[in-house]
Design a protein around this motif. Structure first.
Motif, PDB file in Angstrom:
ATOM      1  N   LEU A 151       0.825  -1.212   0.000  1.00 42.72           N
ATOM      2  CA  LEU A 151       0.000   0.000   0.000  1.00 42.72           C
ATOM      3  C   LEU A 151       0.862   1.266   0.000  1.00 42.72           C
ATOM      4  CD1 LEU A 151      -2.895  -1.248   2.298  1.00 42.72           C
ATOM      5  CD2 LEU A 151      -3.094  -0.552  -0.100  1.00 42.72           C
ATOM      6  N   VAL A 152       1.998   1.215   0.685  1.00 40.39           N
ATOM      7  CA  VAL A 152       2.908   2.369   0.633  1.00 40.39           C
ATOM      8  C   VAL A 152       3.394   2.557  -0.814  1.00 40.39           C
ATOM      9  CG1 VAL A 152       5.136   3.299   1.403  1.00 40.39           C
ATOM     10  CG2 VAL A 152       3.611   2.175   3.041  1.00 40.39           C
ATOM     11  N   GLY A 153       3.630   1.449  -1.504  1.00 34.87           N
ATOM     12  CA  GLY A 153       4.001   1.515  -2.922  1.00 34.87           C
ATOM     13  C   GLY A 153       2.897   2.145  -3.764  1.00 34.87           C
ATOM     14  N   GLN A 154       1.634   1.828  -3.415  1.00 35.75           N
ATOM     15  CA  GLN A 154       0.516   2.458  -4.125  1.00 35.75           C
ATOM     16  C   GLN A 154       0.498   3.963  -3.862  1.00 35.75           C
ATOM     17  OE1 GLN A 154      -2.147   0.678  -6.147  1.00 35.75           O
ATOM     18  NE2 GLN A 154      -0.200  -0.377  -6.244  1.00 35.75           N
ATOM     19  N   VAL A 155       0.720   4.353  -2.608  1.00 39.60           N
ATOM     20  CA  VAL A 155       0.751   5.784  -2.271  1.00 39.60           C
ATOM     21  C   VAL A 155       1.829   6.483  -3.107  1.00 39.60           C
ATOM     22  CG1 VAL A 155       1.233   7.458  -0.429  1.00 39.60           C
ATOM     23  CG2 VAL A 155      -0.143   5.426   0.068  1.00 39.60           C
ATOM     24  N   GLU A 156       2.955   5.804  -3.276  1.00 42.88           N
ATOM     25  CA  GLU A 156       4.042   6.393  -4.067  1.00 42.88           C
ATOM     26  C   GLU A 156       3.648   6.504  -5.548  1.00 42.88           C
ATOM     27  OE1 GLU A 156       7.954   4.611  -3.715  1.00 42.88           O
ATOM     28  OE2 GLU A 156       8.790   6.515  -4.470  1.00 42.88           O
ATOM     29  N   LEU A 157       2.959   5.474  -6.051  1.00 42.78           N
ATOM     30  CA  LEU A 157       2.494   5.509  -7.438  1.00 42.78           C
ATOM     31  C   LEU A 157       1.492   6.654  -7.651  1.00 42.78           C
ATOM     32  CD1 LEU A 157       2.189   4.272 -10.293  1.00 42.78           C
ATOM     33  CD2 LEU A 157       0.619   2.581  -9.315  1.00 42.78           C
ATOM     34  N   TRP A 158       0.578   6.844  -6.685  1.00 43.90           N
ATOM     35  CA  TRP A 158      -0.373   7.960  -6.788  1.00 43.90           C
ATOM     36  C   TRP A 158       0.394   9.277  -6.825  1.00 43.90           C
ATOM     37  CZ3 TRP A 158      -3.397   6.264  -1.801  1.00 43.90           C
ATOM     38  CH2 TRP A 158      -3.995   5.007  -2.014  1.00 43.90           C
ATOM     39  N   LEU A 159       1.365   9.388  -5.923  1.00 48.78           N
ATOM     40  CA  LEU A 159       2.136  10.623  -5.822  1.00 48.78           C
ATOM     41  C   LEU A 159       2.860  10.908  -7.144  1.00 48.78           C
ATOM     42  CD1 LEU A 159       2.560  12.677  -3.586  1.00 48.78           C
ATOM     43  CD2 LEU A 159       4.537  11.352  -2.801  1.00 48.78           C
ATOM     44  N   ALA A 160       3.384   9.871  -7.751  1.00 51.68           N
ATOM     45  CA  ALA A 160       4.061  10.048  -9.042  1.00 51.68           C
ATOM     46  C   ALA A 160       3.082  10.573 -10.094  1.00 51.68           C
ATOM     47  CB  ALA A 160       4.674   8.732  -9.502  1.00 51.68           C
ATOM     48  N   ASN A 161       1.779  10.371  -9.847  1.00 56.52           N
ATOM     49  CA  ASN A 161       0.750  10.915 -10.733  1.00 56.52           C
ATOM     50  C   ASN A 161       0.113  12.180 -10.149  1.00 56.52           C
ATOM     51  OD1 ASN A 161       0.200   8.932 -13.156  1.00 56.52           O
ATOM     52  ND2 ASN A 161       0.787   7.702 -11.390  1.00 56.52           N
ATOM     53  N   ASP A 162       0.817  12.790  -9.209  1.00 54.74           N
ATOM     54  CA  ASP A 162       0.391  14.049  -8.582  1.00 54.74           C
ATOM     55  C   ASP A 162      -0.939  13.911  -7.836  1.00 54.74           C
ATOM     56  OD1 ASP A 162       2.679  15.306  -9.692  1.00 54.74           O
ATOM     57  OD2 ASP A 162       1.616  15.530 -11.586  1.00 54.74           O
ATOM     58  N   ILE A 163      -1.068  12.811  -7.115  1.00 48.89           N
ATOM     59  CA  ILE A 163      -2.304  12.562  -6.364  1.00 48.89           C
ATOM     60  C   ILE A 163      -1.985  12.111  -4.931  1.00 48.89           C
ATOM     61  CG2 ILE A 163      -4.291  10.989  -6.168  1.00 48.89           C
ATOM     62  CD1 ILE A 163      -4.211  10.989  -9.356  1.00 48.89           C
ATOM     63  N   VAL A 164      -2.638  12.782  -3.963  1.00 51.05           N
ATOM     64  CA  VAL A 164      -2.624  12.322  -2.573  1.00 51.05           C
ATOM     65  C   VAL A 164      -4.069  11.986  -2.219  1.00 51.05           C
ATOM     66  CG1 VAL A 164      -2.243  13.022  -0.165  1.00 51.05           C
ATOM     67  CG2 VAL A 164      -0.615  13.728  -1.938  1.00 51.05           C
ATOM     68  N   HIS A 165      -4.311  10.790  -1.702  1.00 51.18           N
ATOM     69  CA  HIS A 165      -5.685  10.321  -1.445  1.00 51.18           C
ATOM     70  C   HIS A 165      -6.425  11.246  -0.484  1.00 51.18           C
ATOM     71  CE1 HIS A 165      -9.008   7.920   0.074  1.00 51.18           C
ATOM     72  NE2 HIS A 165      -8.794   6.993  -0.838  1.00 51.18           N
ATOM     73  N   ALA A 166      -5.816  11.510   0.657  1.00 44.02           N
ATOM     74  CA  ALA A 166      -6.341  12.441   1.661  1.00 44.02           C
ATOM     75  C   ALA A 166      -7.500  11.898   2.513  1.00 44.02           C
ATOM     76  CB  ALA A 166      -6.713  13.791   1.034  1.00 44.02           C
ATOM     77  N   ASP A 167      -7.850  10.627   2.357  1.00 43.36           N
ATOM     78  CA  ASP A 167      -8.795   9.998   3.290  1.00 43.36           C
ATOM     79  C   ASP A 167      -8.509   8.504   3.358  1.00 43.36           C
ATOM     80  OD1 ASP A 167     -10.880   9.727   5.121  1.00 43.36           O
ATOM     81  OD2 ASP A 167     -12.417   9.528   3.582  1.00 43.36           O
ATOM     82  N   LEU A 168      -7.225   8.179   3.406  1.00 37.48           N
ATOM     83  CA  LEU A 168      -6.829   6.775   3.385  1.00 37.48           C
ATOM     84  C   LEU A 168      -7.015   6.167   4.773  1.00 37.48           C
ATOM     85  CD1 LEU A 168      -5.600   4.627   1.537  1.00 37.48           C
ATOM     86  CD2 LEU A 168      -3.334   5.398   2.245  1.00 37.48           C
ATOM     87  N   SER A 169      -7.650   5.010   4.821  1.00 34.54           N
ATOM     88  CA  SER A 169      -7.837   4.326   6.097  1.00 34.54           C
ATOM     89  C   SER A 169      -8.254   2.896   5.818  1.00 34.54           C
ATOM     90  CB  SER A 169      -8.936   5.006   6.921  1.00 34.54           C
ATOM     91  OG  SER A 169     -10.197   4.685   6.359  1.00 34.54           O
ATOM     92  N   GLU A 170      -8.402   2.113   6.878  1.00 34.02           N
ATOM     93  CA  GLU A 170      -8.812   0.710   6.717  1.00 34.02           C
ATOM     94  C   GLU A 170     -10.258   0.588   6.238  1.00 34.02           C
ATOM     95  OE1 GLU A 170      -8.072   2.391   9.396  1.00 34.02           O
ATOM     96  OE2 GLU A 170      -9.017   1.616  11.219  1.00 34.02           O
ATOM     97  N   TYR A 171     -10.967   1.721   6.133  1.00 37.43           N
ATOM     98  CA  TYR A 171     -12.334   1.708   5.599  1.00 37.43           C
ATOM     99  C   TYR A 171     -12.335   1.843   4.078  1.00 37.43           C
ATOM    100  CZ  TYR A 171     -14.063   2.284  10.321  1.00 37.43           C
ATOM    101  OH  TYR A 171     -14.362   2.081  11.633  1.00 37.43           O
TER     102      TYR A 171
END
Ligand SMILES: Nc1ncnc2c1ncn2[C@@H]1O[C@H](COP(=O)(O)OP(=O)(O)OP(=O)(O)O)[C@@H](O)[C@H]1O
Ligand SMILES: [Mg+2]
Length: 248
Positions: A151-171
């Motif tokens: 999931l940290v790798g996914q966060v990095e992939l999003w960031l590489a596409n100029d995206i931060v989720h901003a509501d990431l959680s186990e939900y």
């Protein structure tokens, strides 16, 4: 709400409601042939009253480039029209974010269509069951560690596409056949323009880690956020941007 989707051949049958929350209701539907899917999720956003101005400024900071002056004024004045504008903007943001991330190969549902306040996307699960949320899944520590790192790798992939989720959680992470799929992106922000992006990134990783820590995983979410951010700052995100563009 769902009638236009029948008329346009996006769906053939509403199989059942999946979840009805304060911000959206999700339905499992049998897909129309044009979707190329068998099953789809229809996410129906609740009325503007429910997804209005609360905390909106945090997420829309720097993100209203290209809005016309009339709409911008309406959102600032918090008028009825302002609510309608913002409501449409949240849905569009989720649709566009899913599109960009799906194209980039991230584990997210494929967005199929947006019709009014309904977003249609590929279904995570099968006809009998929806994929459970991450919070409902139990793993041993080693497996949990691998999922966290993924999931940290996914966060990095999003960031590489100029995206931060901003509501990431186990939900907002579903797990299907052992694979995590992240959902719920209307509040996602663009770190090139939004000055809150780094603190939102830190919060995302802290929230995610709080869950994995209970499963025995040991990592340093603050150091991870810092490392991801540092790498992104030195990426090509800024190339081709006009001088001083990051901040409006
Ligand atoms: N593509 C999908 N496939 C399967 N289930 C889904 C899908 N999208 C959403 N769901 C289910 O619906 C729930 C709510 O979706 P989502 O998180 O996108 O909306 P939300 O804005 O958080 O809504 P709420 O305020 O009701 O929590 C998810 O937790 C998940 O259980
Ligand atoms: Mg959610």
């Amino acid at each position: 709400m769902l009638e236009p989707l029948f008329d346009d051949g996006w769906i053939e049958e509403v199989i059942r409601p999946v979840k009805s929350g304060k911000e959206a209701s999700v339905y499992l539907c049998r897909a129309g042939a044009r979707t190329g899917e068998e099953l789809v999720a229809a996410k129906v956003y609740r009325s503007p009253e429910n997804r209005g101005f609360k905390n909106a400024a945090v997420y829309w900071e720097g993100g209203t480039r290209g809005w016309n002056a009339h709409d911008l004024r309406a959102t600032k004045k918090r008028s009825g029209w302002g609510k309608t504008v913002l409501f449409g903007a949240w849905i569009l943001r989720e649709n566009e974010t899913l599109e960009a991330l799906h194209r980039a190969g991230a584990n997210v549902p494929r967005p199929i269509a947006q019709v009014g306040s309904v977003l249609l996307m590929s279904w995570v699960g099968d006809e009998e069951e929806a994929a459970p949320q991450l919070r409902q899944v139990r793993w041993d520590r080693a497996r949990a560690g691998r999922i966290f790192d993924f999931l940290v790798g996914q966060v990095e992939l999003w960031l590489a596409n100029d995206i931060v989720h901003a509501d990431l959680s186990e939900y907002n992470v579903l797990v299907w056949r052992g694979r995590p799929v992240v959902i719920d992106f209307p509040q996602a922000v663009d770190p090139r323009f939004n000055r809150n992006a780094y603190s939102l990134l830190q919060r995302d990783l802290a929230n995610l880690y709080r869950h994995f820590e209970r499963l025995g995983v040991r990592r340093d979410p603050r150091a991870l956020s810092a490392a991801l951010w540092e790498r992104w700052l030195h990426s090509d995100a800024w190339l081709g941007m006009p001088e001083g563009a990051p901040v409006e």
